[in-house]
Design a protein around this motif. Structure first.
Motif, PDB file in Angstrom:
ATOM      1  N   ALA A  96      25.715   1.522  -9.641  1.00  0.00           N
ATOM      2  CA  ALA A  96      25.034   0.413  -8.945  1.00  0.00           C
ATOM      3  C   ALA A  96      24.491   0.863  -7.590  1.00  0.00           C
ATOM      4  N   GLU A  97      25.233   1.729  -6.907  1.00  0.00           N
ATOM      5  CA  GLU A  97      24.784   2.208  -5.597  1.00  0.00           C
ATOM      6  C   GLU A  97      23.510   3.041  -5.718  1.00  0.00           C
ATOM      7  N   GLU A  98      23.450   3.873  -6.769  1.00  0.00           N
ATOM      8  CA  GLU A  98      22.254   4.686  -6.979  1.00  0.00           C
ATOM      9  C   GLU A  98      21.038   3.810  -7.291  1.00  0.00           C
ATOM     10  N   ILE A  99      21.251   2.749  -8.077  1.00  0.00           N
ATOM     11  CA  ILE A  99      20.160   1.829  -8.399  1.00  0.00           C
ATOM     12  C   ILE A  99      19.663   1.136  -7.133  1.00  0.00           C
ATOM     13  N   GLU A 100      20.588   0.748  -6.254  1.00  0.00           N
ATOM     14  CA  GLU A 100      20.218   0.107  -4.984  1.00  0.00           C
ATOM     15  C   GLU A 100      19.403   1.060  -4.121  1.00  0.00           C
ATOM     16  N   GLU A 101      19.818   2.326  -4.054  1.00  0.00           N
ATOM     17  CA  GLU A 101      19.087   3.321  -3.259  1.00  0.00           C
ATOM     18  C   GLU A 101      17.689   3.536  -3.823  1.00  0.00           C
ATOM     19  N   LEU A 102      17.590   3.581  -5.162  1.00  0.00           N
ATOM     20  CA  LEU A 102      16.282   3.751  -5.797  1.00  0.00           C
ATOM     21  C   LEU A 102      15.398   2.534  -5.516  1.00  0.00           C
ATOM     22  N   ALA A 103      15.989   1.356  -5.581  1.00  0.00           N
ATOM     23  CA  ALA A 103      15.232   0.130  -5.304  1.00  0.00           C
ATOM     24  C   ALA A 103      14.678   0.152  -3.885  1.00  0.00           C
ATOM     25  N   GLN A 104      15.494   0.598  -2.941  1.00  0.00           N
ATOM     26  CA  GLN A 104      15.043   0.671  -1.552  1.00  0.00           C
ATOM     27  C   GLN A 104      13.889   1.662  -1.408  1.00  0.00           C
ATOM     28  N   SER A 105      13.998   2.795  -2.110  1.00  0.00           N
ATOM     29  CA  SER A 105      12.934   3.796  -2.062  1.00  0.00           C
ATOM     30  C   SER A 105      11.637   3.252  -2.643  1.00  0.00           C
ATOM     31  N   ILE A 106      11.733   2.535  -3.766  1.00  0.00           N
ATOM     32  CA  ILE A 106      10.544   1.954  -4.394  1.00  0.00           C
ATOM     33  C   ILE A 106       9.933   0.892  -3.493  1.00  0.00           C
ATOM     34  N   ASP A 107      10.787   0.124  -2.822  1.00  0.00           N
ATOM     35  CA  ASP A 107      10.306  -0.917  -1.925  1.00  0.00           C
ATOM     36  C   ASP A 107       9.533  -0.318  -0.743  1.00  0.00           C
TER      37      ASP A 107
END
Length: 324
Positions: free
Chosen positions: A79-90
């Protein structure tokens, strides 16, 4: 009376060209060229399953119309990796569109599960996608290759995915073509076949607790034992796996723990054996196994030079290039 000679001025258009000064590339230029080269290499390494279908053109698709890939090899997502990826995409946008294929009136994901999940975290309605036309086997292979390429997939997850593909498609041809894994690594991954159904269920819940090196060592040890009761083996595997999961033992003690549960107090050693290879009653070669090596001795007069070269080429083709 002699005519006076006048000095003729040189024609500027006929003058030899001045040598041009070649400017040496500065540090900024070198860094720029190096970065461009690395970006090109990165793009070449990315899954490119749509190349077979012609020119790729991404299009926005509704996130809620995309179903997961049934052959997704990952058994769990951080879940933490998905959150980091989401932030990068944002912040930077989606750098690499996902890949999907048409399934009825909906779409099925081929590659890009983490990117799709990140879009859902962000509440995005649309996601940039490549739509490709590929069969089930190629879709499964591409999903596995993408995760293998990113180097965050466990050996057991690779094994489980390959076993599903072999069972469903009855062929390893696509696996060998699509999955860039060395033969030595693939052989060790296949060692998970020695685990019992009960042990495999424990591994599916904890796919990252064991690597293929440990599985390979266990397979080698079991091959040296006499035939054992299946229930006893299952109990030994499950007990050792539970201890490994709860950190009661380390991975390097797993094989010893299994053998101890089976009543084997001393790790068996391979016996040195020798066997002849005959053709029409004539010995043409012999094999000698020792603790550290297997020696194959060929009778030169029984083989042509081409045959000897072919044997050598085959040995080189199956030999691992490096230890993994």
């Amino acid at each position: 009376m002699a005519a006076k000679s006048s000095a003729q001025k040189p024609d500027p258009e006929m003058a030899p060209p001045k040598p041009q000064t070649v400017k040496r590339a500065g540090l900024a230029g070198l860094l720029k060229d190096s970065l461009s080269h690395q970006v090109g290499q990165h793009r070449e390494m990315q899954p490119n399953e749509a190349d077979e279908q012609g020119a790729r053109m991404a299009q926005p698709l509704r996130v809620d119309l995309i179903d997961p890939n049934p052959y997704q090899p990952r058994m769990s997502f951080d879940a933490e990796e998905i959150e980091e990826l989401a932030q990068s995409i944002d912040e930077l946008g989606l750098q690499s569109p996902i890949t999907v294929r048409v399934k009825g009136e909906r779409f099925e994901l081929v590659t890009g599960e983490c990117r799709l999940r990140a879009h859902k975290v962000l509440g995005r309605v649309m996601i940039s996608s490549f739509v490709v036309q590929i069969d089930d086997e190629t879709s499964a292979a591409n999903a596995l290759q993408e995760n293998v390429q990113r180097k965050n997939l466990s050996d057991f997850e690779i094994f489980n995915s390959i076993m599903r593909m072999r069972a469903d498609f009855h062929s390893s041809k696509t696996i060998k073509q699509k999955i860039k894994i060395s033969k030595a690594h693939l052989s060790r991954i296949d060692a998970f076949e020695v685990f019992t159904p009960g042990a495999l269920e424990i591994l599916r819940k904890n796919p990252k607790i064991m690597g293929s090196n440990t599985a390979g060592a266990l397979r080698s040890a079991l091959n040296l034992l006499p035939e054992l009761n299946k229930t006893a083996i299952d109990d030994a595997f499950c007990k050792a796996l539970r201890d490994l999961t709860s950190n009661k033992i380390k991975q390097n003690a797993f094989v010893s723990a299994v053998l101890s549960q089976l009543g084997v107090t001393k790790t068996p050693k391979p016996k040195a054996v020798s066997s002849d290879i005959q053709r029409e009653g004539v010995t043409i070669a012999y094999v000698k196994d020792t603790k550290k090596e297997r020696v194959i001795c060929l009778d030169r007069k029984e083989f042509t030079e081409d045959q000897l070269n072919s044997i050598w080429d085959y040995v080189k083709s199956v030999s691992p290039t490096k230890k993994e």
